[in-house]
Every structure is written in structure tokens, then in C-alpha cells.
Write a protein that holds these residues in place. Structure first.
Motif, mmCIF file in Angstrom:
data_model
loop_
_atom_site.group_PDB
_atom_site.id
_atom_site.type_symbol
_atom_site.label_atom_id
_atom_site.label_comp_id
_atom_site.label_asym_id
_atom_site.label_seq_id
_atom_site.Cartn_x
_atom_site.Cartn_y
_atom_site.Cartn_z
ATOM 1 N N LEU A 1 0.830 -1.207 0.000
ATOM 2 C CA LEU A 1 0.000 0.000 0.000
ATOM 3 C C LEU A 1 0.860 1.251 0.000
ATOM 4 O O LEU A 1 0.573 2.214 -0.716
ATOM 5 C CB LEU A 1 -0.922 -0.015 1.226
ATOM 6 C CG LEU A 1 -2.368 0.222 0.866
ATOM 7 C CD1 LEU A 1 -3.175 -0.983 1.240
ATOM 8 C CD2 LEU A 1 -2.857 1.434 1.570
ATOM 9 N N GLN B 1 1.513 6.691 -6.771
ATOM 10 C CA GLN B 1 0.426 7.628 -7.054
ATOM 11 C C GLN B 1 0.924 9.075 -6.932
ATOM 12 O O GLN B 1 0.631 9.912 -7.794
ATOM 13 C CB GLN B 1 -0.732 7.396 -6.085
ATOM 14 C CG GLN B 1 -1.935 8.277 -6.339
ATOM 15 C CD GLN B 1 -3.023 8.052 -5.301
ATOM 16 O OE1 GLN B 1 -2.754 7.626 -4.178
ATOM 17 N NE2 GLN B 1 -4.251 8.337 -5.677
ATOM 18 N N THR C 1 3.846 1.525 -1.193
ATOM 19 C CA THR C 1 4.423 1.619 -2.529
ATOM 20 C C THR C 1 3.419 2.180 -3.522
ATOM 21 O O THR C 1 3.750 3.034 -4.345
ATOM 22 C CB THR C 1 4.908 0.227 -3.003
ATOM 23 O OG1 THR C 1 5.833 -0.289 -2.035
ATOM 24 C CG2 THR C 1 5.575 0.301 -4.349
ATOM 25 N N VAL C 2 2.182 1.728 -3.433
ATOM 26 C CA VAL C 2 1.136 2.224 -4.335
ATOM 27 C C VAL C 2 0.926 3.725 -4.128
ATOM 28 O O VAL C 2 0.811 4.481 -5.099
ATOM 29 C CB VAL C 2 -0.182 1.442 -4.122
ATOM 30 C CG1 VAL C 2 -1.351 2.123 -4.813
ATOM 31 C CG2 VAL C 2 -0.031 0.019 -4.628
#
Length: 123
Positions: free
Chosen positions: A75, A82, A77-78
Motif C-alpha cells: 500500500l 500515485q 508503494t502504491v
């Protein structure tokens, strides 16, 4: 980007969790009194089953902890990706805006140059 392997790791941990849950269900199914045995023998069997069940639950808790940590890393990393994408889009928007301004200024300059040259030719 070492985080790419985290998806595979999370999947592997999830499979291990399912295996442990299956083991726990099998152990739970083994607990049943056998009428032919005396109470103390039945209690010993139940105790052994409970010990196995407790060991599997401990392993399961560890796997859930690993799984949670892996998901949190994924999460993070996401969200980092983003934010990087937002920055890239912002930079591209600024570049597009700057190129439009340059084109607009160039058109104005060519028009004003054309007007000046037409005034000179009229005189």
C-alpha cells in the motif's frame, strides 16, 4: 523496485494461511470422545488435539502478521507511485501550458511584425 516481489510474497503467505486454516479444521474434527475409552484417555486425546490446535493458531497469527506487513508495504508503494504520477502530471501540465503561451506569444509577434511591415509599405 524491490517491492514488485511483494505481490508474489503476499500471495504465497495467503496460501500458507489457507493451509494452516485447513490444518486447524482437521485437528478440530479429530476431537471427539470414543465411548470405549475411559474419561482420562479421552481427556488426554483432547489435550493433544488442543496443543496441536494451539500450535497451528500461533503459526497462523505469525502468518497474518507477515501478511499484514506485506500488504502495508504494498500500500505504501502504491501511494508513493500515485504521488509520483501526480507530480509527473503536474509537470506535464505546466509544460503544456508553457508551450501554449509560447505559441500564443509567437503568433502575436508575427502579427505585430506583419502590421508594422504593412504600415511601412503603405507609406
Amino acid at each position: 523496485m524491490s517491492e514488485i516481489g511483494l505481490g508474489t510474497s503476499a500471495s504465497h503467505i495467503k496460501n500458507e494461511i489457507k493451509e494452516l486454516e485447513n490444518q486447524m479444521n482437521i485437528i478440530d474434527g479429530e476431537i471427539s470422545d470414543i465411548p470405549e475409552l475411559i474419561n482420562s484417555a479421552n481427556l488426554l486425546r483432547n489435550n493433544e488435539s488442543l496443543k496441536k490446535n494451539n500450535e497451528v493458531k500461533s503459526q497462523l497469527i505469525k502468518k497474518y502478521d507477515q501478511y499484514t506487513t506485506t500488504l502495508e508495504t504494498l500500500l505504501t508503494t502504491v501511494f508513493e507511485i500515485q504521488n509520483e504520477l501526480k507530480d509527473i502530471l503536474r509537470d506535464q501540465s505546466e509544460l503544456i501550458g508553457q508551450s501554449k503561451d509560447k505559441k500564443h506569444n509567437q503568433k502575436r509577434q508575427t502579427k505585430s511584425t506583419q502590421k508594422k511591415s504593412s504600415k511601412k509599405t503603405k507609406k
